[in-house]
Design an enzyme around this catalytic site. Structure first.
Site, PDB file in Angstrom:
ATOM      1  CG  PHE A 243      34.791 -81.532  58.549  1.00  0.00           C
ATOM      2  CD1 PHE A 243      35.694 -81.078  57.598  1.00  0.00           C
ATOM      3  CD2 PHE A 243      35.279 -82.255  59.635  1.00  0.00           C
ATOM      4  CE1 PHE A 243      37.059 -81.325  57.733  1.00  0.00           C
ATOM      5  CE2 PHE A 243      36.641 -82.507  59.782  1.00  0.00           C
ATOM      6  CZ  PHE A 243      37.527 -82.039  58.838  1.00  0.00           C
ATOM      7  CG  HIS A 245      28.904 -74.913  56.759  1.00  0.00           C
ATOM      8  ND1 HIS A 245      27.686 -74.376  56.421  1.00  0.00           N
ATOM      9  CD2 HIS A 245      28.924 -74.983  58.115  1.00  0.00           C
ATOM     10  CE1 HIS A 245      26.996 -74.119  57.532  1.00  0.00           C
ATOM     11  NE2 HIS A 245      27.730 -74.480  58.561  1.00  0.00           N
ATOM     12  CD  GLU A 246      36.425 -79.242  53.931  1.00  0.00           C
ATOM     13  OE1 GLU A 246      36.594 -78.844  55.101  1.00  0.00           O
ATOM     14  OE2 GLU A 246      37.295 -79.845  53.296  1.00  0.00           O
ATOM     15  NE  ARG A 247      33.269 -84.235  55.584  1.00  0.00           N
ATOM     16  CZ  ARG A 247      33.404 -84.819  56.763  1.00  0.00           C
ATOM     17  NH1 ARG A 247      32.341 -85.162  57.473  1.00  0.00           N
ATOM     18  NH2 ARG A 247      34.608 -85.073  57.247  1.00  0.00           N
ATOM     19  CB  ALA A 249      31.220 -76.470  49.020  1.00  0.00           C
TER      20      ALA A 249
END
Ligand SMILES: Cc1cc2nc3c(=O)[nH]c(=O)nc-3n(C[C@H](O)[C@H](O)[C@H](O)COP(=O)(O)OP(=O)(O)OC[C@H]3O[C@@H](n4cnc5c(N)ncnc54)[C@H](O)[C@@H]3O)c2cc1C
Length: 383
Positions: A243, A245-247, A249
């Site tokens: 998460f 890495h997702e956040r 971005a």
């Protein structure tokens, strides 16, 4: 410009190459994809894979570029120049949501079978965590993977899955035990060509319209045991790390988009004459925009601070949660304000700002809602 202080030659090369690609291969088609509600992901990702865009940080051994977090940030900043939110979201699902856990915890087999083709743009990935009964509360998921000999049997459903109608594989979180606590979950790579997998519905959304979003169903689906990512029982922890890495971005997406939206709105205010003068002459509007510019720059600087921390292998959970909270709030404030400054024209679907307003709404909800970010920040503050 501030970015010259931070980005090295390699990152600038990535930036220029992505900018050129967005102008040639993406922006001319955005309106068509928005209209259709579908991006031809296999075609787009193959082109991006050929140019090395889908594995910027990943090992050369699997086809990646082995560049640093600055190069990744430059990549995401340029994706924010796409004329909608749906396409950057679909791309960052591949690079920042469905593959980081395979890189960090996956076996050699998973890296060869799924990571390498994902980097090459030959396979489309999706991240499958959310369920009809569990979004913010990830530990409430009920999709269950039961071990039987050399495979797992998967039953349950996932919803709001980006790239879900086109994905070749899902990075999926499931329960592997009924026991309470965070050690009852495991992360899997689920190939979508196996029996028992059903795309039950393509969902109709207010924004991010080019990006396909699906409801998925798993009915006694047999998954090879070797498709387990990392260790059984560690999936929740693996996903919490993924998460990040997702956040992350979301941050470059937000500050680059905000700056673009403010620039475009300033152009409009220069042209639009109201009460005999261009609207840009109104101090109340200028000051509002100045505040947005200041907040946008603050978010950019927090992001660059996070990149420095990442480069030093530091834990960035609290800072990324802060950035995600600020990003969601800021982009909603800016798009709402820009739409207001366009008056009735802003309310028309044909105007860019109405799409920006609709697409940006997701940033405070997806990948962990603002309130969830606040919970993390508060807990980590140790009060
Ligand atoms: C377009 C789109 C694409 C998506 N793509 C994906 C994907 O690819 N993969 C995937 O797994 N998921 C995806 N999601 C799901 C997304 O991550 C969830 O919608 C999000 O995490 C919120 O979960 P929920 O919708 O169940 O809201 P709920 O958990 O029902 O929460 C509703 C609201 O309650 C509030 N809230 C929640 N927790 C708290 C709290 N602790 N305190 C106070 N208020 C709180 C928040 O405002 C939240 O928005 C996507 C969603 C959308 C809309």
């Amino acid at each position: 410009m501030a970015k010259d202080l931070y980005f090295n030659k390699e990152a600038v090369m990535v930036r220029n190459a992505v900018r050129d690609f967005v102008n040639r291969e993406i922006n001319p088609f955005v309106d068509e994809w928005e209209e259709k509600g579908l991006i031809p992901l296999h075609d787009l990702f193959k082109k991006m894979g050929d140019l090395g865009f889908l594995g910027i940080r990943y090992e050369a051994k699997y086809g990646g570029q082995e560049m640093d977090f600055w190069a990744e940030t430059a990549f995401i900043e340029e994706l924010a120049a796409i004329n909608c939110g749906g396409v950057p979201m679909a791309i960052t699902v591949q690079t920042n949501m469905a593959t980081p856990a395979i890189v960090e915890f996956g076996s050699e087999y998973l890296k060869e079978t799924y990571l390498r083709p994902a980097i090459a743009g030959e396979l489309v990935g999706a991240i499958a965590v959310t369920e009809p009964g569990a979004g913010s509360d990830v530990a409430a998921i009920t999709t269950f993977a039961r071990r039987e000999g050399d495979h797992y049997v998967l039953n349950g459903s996932k919803t709001y899955i980006t790239n879900g109608t086109q994905a070749d594989f899902l990075t999926l979180l499931a329960r592997t035990s009924e026991a309470k606590g965070h050690h009852s979950f495991s992360l899997f790579v689920v190939p979508t060509n196996l029996p028992g997998f059903v795309v039950s519905k393509k969902l109709d959304k207010m924004g991010m319209r080019s990006s396909d979003t699906a409801e998925l169903f798993f009915d006694d689906m047999k998954i090879p045991a070797e498709n387990l990512i990392g260790t059984e029982g560690q999936g929740f922890i693996h996903q919490m790390m993924q998460f990040q890495h997702e956040r992350f971005a979301v941050l470059p997406m937000a500050y680059v988009s905000c700056k673009r939206f403010i620039d475009r709105t300033a152009d409009h205010l220069k042209r639009r004459v109201v009460f005999g003068k261009p609207l840009i002459s109104k101090q109340v509007l200028r000051h509002r925009m100045a505040e947005w510019l200041a907040e946008t720059e603050a978010l950019r600087q927090l992001t660059y601070h996070i990149v420095r921390m990442k480069e030093n292998r530091m834990d960035v959970t609290q800072e990324i949660s802060m950035g995600k909270l600020l990003a969601g709030n800021l982009i909603n404030k800016v798009t709402d304000g820009c739409l207001q400054m366009h008056g009735g024209m802003g309310f028309m679907n044909e105007t860019w700002v109405s799409r920006a307003y609709r697409d940006s709404r997701l940033l405070a909800i997806g990948g962990g809602a603002s309130e969830v970010m606040s919970e993390i920040i508060f807990k980590m503050a140790g009060y």
